[in-house]
Each structure stands twice: as C-alpha cells, then as structure tokens.
Design a protein around this motif. Structure first.
Motif, PDB file in Angstrom:
ATOM      1  N   GLN A   1      51.725  57.903  29.132  1.00 38.42           N
ATOM      2  CA  GLN A   1      52.348  57.385  27.921  1.00 38.42           C
ATOM      3  C   GLN A   1      53.659  58.088  27.589  1.00 38.42           C
ATOM      4  OE1 GLN A   1      51.144  54.576  26.189  1.00 38.42           O
ATOM      5  NE2 GLN A   1      50.052  54.570  28.142  1.00 38.42           N
ATOM      6  N   LYS A   2      53.781  59.340  27.971  1.00 37.21           N
ATOM      7  CA  LYS A   2      54.999  60.094  27.651  1.00 37.21           C
ATOM      8  C   LYS A   2      55.906  60.290  28.863  1.00 37.21           C
ATOM      9  CE  LYS A   2      52.946  62.581  23.746  1.00 37.21           C
ATOM     10  NZ  LYS A   2      52.667  63.921  23.144  1.00 37.21           N
ATOM     11  N   ALA A   3      55.535  59.705  29.987  1.00 29.91           N
ATOM     12  CA  ALA A   3      56.333  59.885  31.202  1.00 29.91           C
ATOM     13  C   ALA A   3      57.675  59.166  31.072  1.00 29.91           C
ATOM     14  CB  ALA A   3      55.573  59.340  32.401  1.00 29.91           C
TER      15      ALA A   3
ATOM     16  N   ARG B   1      66.643  53.127  42.378  1.00 31.58           N
ATOM     17  CA  ARG B   1      66.021  54.441  42.583  1.00 31.58           C
ATOM     18  C   ARG B   1      66.892  55.566  42.042  1.00 31.58           C
ATOM     19  NH1 ARG B   1      64.608  51.916  47.518  1.00 31.58           N
ATOM     20  NH2 ARG B   1      66.306  52.977  48.627  1.00 31.58           N
ATOM     21  N   ALA B   2      68.184  55.316  41.904  1.00 35.50           N
ATOM     22  CA  ALA B   2      69.097  56.346  41.398  1.00 35.50           C
ATOM     23  C   ALA B   2      68.830  56.701  39.944  1.00 35.50           C
ATOM     24  CB  ALA B   2      70.553  55.881  41.552  1.00 35.50           C
ATOM     25  N   VAL B   3      68.102  55.841  39.214  1.00 35.83           N
ATOM     26  CA  VAL B   3      67.855  56.111  37.792  1.00 35.83           C
ATOM     27  C   VAL B   3      66.358  56.217  37.488  1.00 35.83           C
ATOM     28  CG1 VAL B   3      70.018  55.069  37.059  1.00 35.83           C
ATOM     29  CG2 VAL B   3      67.974  53.634  37.196  1.00 35.83           C
ATOM     30  N   VAL B   4      65.539  56.392  38.526  1.00 36.16           N
ATOM     31  CA  VAL B   4      64.081  56.472  38.367  1.00 36.16           C
ATOM     32  C   VAL B   4      63.580  57.834  38.814  1.00 36.16           C
ATOM     33  CG1 VAL B   4      61.882  55.601  39.258  1.00 36.16           C
ATOM     34  CG2 VAL B   4      63.679  53.986  38.600  1.00 36.16           C
ATOM     35  N   ASP B   5      62.719  58.430  37.993  1.00 34.17           N
ATOM     36  CA  ASP B   5      61.999  59.635  38.371  1.00 34.17           C
ATOM     37  C   ASP B   5      60.711  59.182  39.063  1.00 34.17           C
ATOM     38  OD1 ASP B   5      60.381  61.895  38.557  1.00 34.17           O
ATOM     39  OD2 ASP B   5      61.002  62.700  36.613  1.00 34.17           O
ATOM     40  N   THR B   6      60.684  59.244  40.381  1.00 32.35           N
ATOM     41  CA  THR B   6      59.536  58.710  41.118  1.00 32.35           C
ATOM     42  C   THR B   6      58.255  59.509  40.875  1.00 32.35           C
ATOM     43  OG1 THR B   6      60.242  59.937  43.089  1.00 32.35           O
ATOM     44  CG2 THR B   6      60.937  57.625  42.907  1.00 32.35           C
ATOM     45  N   LYS B   7      58.382  60.785  40.518  1.00 21.80           N
ATOM     46  CA  LYS B   7      57.184  61.577  40.176  1.00 21.80           C
ATOM     47  C   LYS B   7      56.590  61.093  38.865  1.00 21.80           C
ATOM     48  CE  LYS B   7      58.140  65.822  42.749  1.00 21.80           C
ATOM     49  NZ  LYS B   7      58.323  67.301  42.662  1.00 21.80           N
ATOM     50  N   ALA B   8      57.451  60.793  37.891  1.00 22.87           N
ATOM     51  CA  ALA B   8      56.972  60.275  36.606  1.00 22.87           C
ATOM     52  C   ALA B   8      56.357  58.885  36.780  1.00 22.87           C
ATOM     53  CB  ALA B   8      58.119  60.222  35.604  1.00 22.87           C
ATOM     54  N   LEU B   9      56.838  58.127  37.762  1.00 23.21           N
ATOM     55  CA  LEU B   9      56.275  56.806  38.038  1.00 23.21           C
ATOM     56  C   LEU B   9      54.845  56.908  38.547  1.00 23.21           C
ATOM     57  CD1 LEU B   9      56.623  53.724  38.351  1.00 23.21           C
ATOM     58  CD2 LEU B   9      57.675  54.168  40.592  1.00 23.21           C
ATOM     59  N   GLY B  10      54.521  58.049  39.185  1.00 21.88           N
ATOM     60  CA  GLY B  10      53.190  58.200  39.762  1.00 21.88           C
ATOM     61  C   GLY B  10      53.052  57.367  41.024  1.00 21.88           C
ATOM     62  N   GLU B  11      51.870  57.337  41.582  1.00 22.30           N
ATOM     63  CA  GLU B  11      51.669  56.613  42.840  1.00 22.30           C
ATOM     64  C   GLU B  11      51.523  55.115  42.569  1.00 22.30           C
ATOM     65  OE1 GLU B  11      49.091  58.169  45.760  1.00 22.30           O
ATOM     66  OE2 GLU B  11      49.987  60.160  45.720  1.00 22.30           O
ATOM     67  N   ASN B  12      52.628  54.544  42.178  1.00 22.90           N
ATOM     68  CA  ASN B  12      52.743  53.115  41.892  1.00 22.90           C
ATOM     69  C   ASN B  12      53.970  52.572  42.606  1.00 22.90           C
ATOM     70  OD1 ASN B  12      50.571  52.842  39.772  1.00 22.90           O
ATOM     71  ND2 ASN B  12      51.878  54.359  38.762  1.00 22.90           N
ATOM     72  N   THR B  13      53.941  51.301  42.936  1.00 20.19           N
ATOM     73  CA  THR B  13      55.042  50.635  43.626  1.00 20.19           C
ATOM     74  C   THR B  13      55.546  49.469  42.788  1.00 20.19           C
ATOM     75  OG1 THR B  13      54.128  51.191  45.794  1.00 20.19           O
ATOM     76  CG2 THR B  13      55.738  49.392  45.718  1.00 20.19           C
ATOM     77  N   ILE B  14      56.859  49.350  42.681  1.00 17.50           N
ATOM     78  CA  ILE B  14      57.459  48.197  42.018  1.00 17.50           C
ATOM     79  C   ILE B  14      58.409  47.535  43.013  1.00 17.50           C
ATOM     80  CG2 ILE B  14      58.861  47.349  40.096  1.00 17.50           C
ATOM     81  CD1 ILE B  14      57.898  49.742  38.468  1.00 17.50           C
ATOM     82  N   VAL B  15      58.158  46.261  43.281  1.00 23.84           N
ATOM     83  CA  VAL B  15      59.013  45.479  44.174  1.00 23.84           C
ATOM     84  C   VAL B  15      59.842  44.524  43.331  1.00 23.84           C
ATOM     85  CG1 VAL B  15      59.101  43.848  46.092  1.00 23.84           C
ATOM     86  CG2 VAL B  15      57.318  45.617  46.039  1.00 23.84           C
ATOM     87  N   ILE B  16      61.146  44.591  43.507  1.00 25.43           N
ATOM     88  CA  ILE B  16      62.072  43.718  42.793  1.00 25.43           C
ATOM     89  C   ILE B  16      62.514  42.603  43.729  1.00 25.43           C
ATOM     90  CG2 ILE B  16      64.192  43.583  41.438  1.00 25.43           C
ATOM     91  CD1 ILE B  16      62.259  45.547  40.231  1.00 25.43           C
ATOM     92  N   ASP B  17      62.343  41.355  43.301  1.00 25.97           N
ATOM     93  CA  ASP B  17      62.848  40.204  44.042  1.00 25.97           C
ATOM     94  C   ASP B  17      64.036  39.620  43.297  1.00 25.97           C
ATOM     95  OD1 ASP B  17      60.985  39.603  46.385  1.00 25.97           O
ATOM     96  OD2 ASP B  17      59.565  39.849  44.742  1.00 25.97           O
ATOM     97  N   CYS B  18      65.166  39.517  43.978  1.00 24.48           N
ATOM     98  CA  CYS B  18      66.379  38.946  43.393  1.00 24.48           C
ATOM     99  C   CYS B  18      66.731  37.679  44.156  1.00 24.48           C
ATOM    100  CB  CYS B  18      67.531  39.945  43.460  1.00 24.48           C
ATOM    101  SG  CYS B  18      67.234  41.449  42.498  1.00 24.48           S
ATOM    102  N   ASP B  19      66.524  36.537  43.518  1.00 27.08           N
ATOM    103  CA  ASP B  19      66.771  35.246  44.147  1.00 27.08           C
ATOM    104  C   ASP B  19      67.975  34.578  43.502  1.00 27.08           C
ATOM    105  OD1 ASP B  19      64.538  34.868  46.104  1.00 27.08           O
ATOM    106  OD2 ASP B  19      63.358  35.276  44.301  1.00 27.08           O
ATOM    107  N   VAL B  20      68.991  34.313  44.309  1.00 30.23           N
ATOM    108  CA  VAL B  20      70.209  33.688  43.805  1.00 30.23           C
ATOM    109  C   VAL B  20      69.973  32.194  43.672  1.00 30.23           C
ATOM    110  CG1 VAL B  20      72.663  33.291  44.211  1.00 30.23           C
ATOM    111  CG2 VAL B  20      71.613  35.466  44.925  1.00 30.23           C
ATOM    112  N   LEU B  21      70.006  31.701  42.434  1.00 25.25           N
ATOM    113  CA  LEU B  21      69.827  30.275  42.179  1.00 25.25           C
ATOM    114  C   LEU B  21      71.139  29.520  42.333  1.00 25.25           C
ATOM    115  CD1 LEU B  21      67.586  30.494  38.973  1.00 25.25           C
ATOM    116  CD2 LEU B  21      66.903  30.647  41.370  1.00 25.25           C
ATOM    117  N   GLN B  22      72.223  30.191  41.948  1.00 27.43           N
ATOM    118  CA  GLN B  22      73.554  29.587  42.033  1.00 27.43           C
ATOM    119  C   GLN B  22      74.571  30.697  42.270  1.00 27.43           C
ATOM    120  OE1 GLN B  22      74.637  26.060  39.536  1.00 27.43           O
ATOM    121  NE2 GLN B  22      75.962  27.538  38.516  1.00 27.43           N
ATOM    122  N   ALA B  23      75.425  30.489  43.256  1.00 30.10           N
ATOM    123  CA  ALA B  23      76.366  31.536  43.647  1.00 30.10           C
ATOM    124  C   ALA B  23      77.805  31.130  43.335  1.00 30.10           C
ATOM    125  CB  ALA B  23      76.232  31.836  45.140  1.00 30.10           C
TER     126      ALA B  23
END
Length: 251
Positions: free
Chosen positions: A156-158, A103-125
């Motif tokens: 398109q230009k956001a 979120r520190a590098v995203v303009d949430t207004k430019a994103l519009g009313e959309n949601t992005i969920v990131i899943d980070c699954d560790v396969l090998q640690a």
C-alpha cells in the motif's frame, strides 16, 4: 522562435491537439486512448502476479511493451505482421523503446514480483506514433499499478512510480526547428528526432538523424529545448488525466 505558421495553423513550438481518454478499455487493468492530432494509439496495461523465470526469486518486477500498427492505420492497408510470420525491425525497435522509457521511472523492487505488459496499438498514424505510444503508455501503466495495489499484489505504501515519462518528436524543416511533426512534415524534415523525457526533465532517449543536411550544435540545442518544453506540456496532460494522487510519487 519565429512567427512561422505551419500547414495546420500551429506555431513552430506548438503541440498538435492532445487528448488522453483514460480507462478506454473495460477489460484491461490500465488503459488510455491517446491522440496526437490525427495519430491515435490505444495503450493497454495487463497485470500478472509473477515474473518471467529468469527473474523469479529476485524480489523485482518487470515492465515490458509490445507495439503494433493496425492494417488500416495508414492510407493503404498493410498486412498484419502476425500473418506474415515475422515481426519487422521497426516494430521490435519501438517495442523496446517503449519498455525502456517506462522502466526508467519504475522502481522494480517496489513493484514486487509482478509483471506488467503494455500493448500499444496504432489505430491511426499521422506521424509521432512511438512518442504518442510512450506518453499514453505511462497513463495505462499508472492505472495498472494502482489496480495491483488494490488487489494487494503491491504494498500500500510502495512508491513504484517515482517520476512520469513522455515523448515527442521534433525536426528541422526548411531550416526551422519544429515541435511534434505530423506526417506531411516528417517526410520533408531535414532532421528528424524523437525525445523521451522524465517529469524531472531528464533524458531517457534521444533518437536523431540528419535525413538531409547535417545539423550543428545550435540546431541540436534548439531541438532539445523544443522537446523538453513539449514534454512539460504532455506531463501536465498526463497528470490531469490521471487525477491527483493516482500516479503516486510521480504527481
């Protein structure tokens, strides 16, 4: 830096071999399989047109993240937290960290009313799972945003992404500051620190703890310098994986 050679042959200021396999998942709107040495994390980004109820009508989007470690990501099998019926404190902490970093590098207004969920699954640690997750998640996020643009959910230009973000671990072992600790180093570290940095060199988060002897300002400065330089290298790899123009303003 000194000419100390580490157990795996690296110098103190050298990253482990880093690979980013963009588009690893054919199902997700964005994905990346990232490796920091033997640490491997699959990052997927899921795009939804719409936002949580508490954000509805505010003209802003939302980015959030979930982190998990597979049962055999480590030497011995661990039960899935979903089976236990309780998500651990470490898992919650890392999930929140990944979300904050993105979120520190995203303009949430430019994103519009959309949601992005990131899943980070560790396969090998093998140390640095949260830092690998953040670095790979940025690549998955960038592709999910471009998917939303192609589907006309985003203008398109956001300029949704205005910078990149990556993360790396640093620590002090036997009195020597070192970059990107593998597990065998992490467990011996007198000081252990995770550093999250934007492409412009701004800090999003610094998590540092003296596990043994306290550290002084000189050592702190050395660790921060190692971390920033490491993240410069990681940014180059992120943008190379994404290709010119894909990351929007971040490129």
């Amino acid at each position: 830096m000194t000419d100390i050679t580490r157990a795996d042959g690296r110098t103190v200021d050298q990253l482990r071999p880093v690979t980013i396999e963009r588009g690893w998942s054919s199902q997700a709107e964005g994905s990346a399989l990232i490796s920091f040495g033997n640490t491997k994390v699959l990052c997927t980004a899921s795009f939804t047109n719409g936002v949580p109820r508490w954000l509805s009508g505010k003209g802003k989007g939302w980015i959030t993240a979930e982190y998990a470690m597979l049962p055999r990501a480590t030497n011995e099998r661990n039960d899935r937290e979903s089976v236990k019926g309780k998500i651990g404190g470490r898992t919650h902490e890392i999930s929140r960290l990944i979300g904050r970093a993105l979120r520190a590098v995203v303009d949430t207004k430019a994103l519009g009313e959309n949601t992005i969920v990131i899943d980070c699954d560790v396969l090998q640690a093998d140390g640095g799972t949260r830092t690998a997750a953040i670095t790979g998640a940025y690549v998955a996020l960038a592709d999910a945003i471009e998917w939303g643009r192609r589907k006309k959910f985003i203008g398109q230009k956001a300029q949704v992404l205005f910078d990149s973000v990556s993360a790396v671990s640093v620590g002090i072992i036997d009195g020597e500051p070192m970059l990107d600790l593998a597990y065998v180093e992490d467990v011996r570290a007198e000081t252990d620190m995770n550093i999250v940095v934007t492409g412009r060199g701004l800090f999003v988060e610094v998590q540092g703890t003296a596990e043994g002897a306290p550290f002084d300002k000189r050592e702190l400065d050395a660790l921060l310098e190692l971390g920033v330089n490491g993240c410069v290298d990681l940014r180059t790899r992120q943008l190379a994986a994404l290709g010119e123009g894909v990351a929007g303003g971040a490129a």
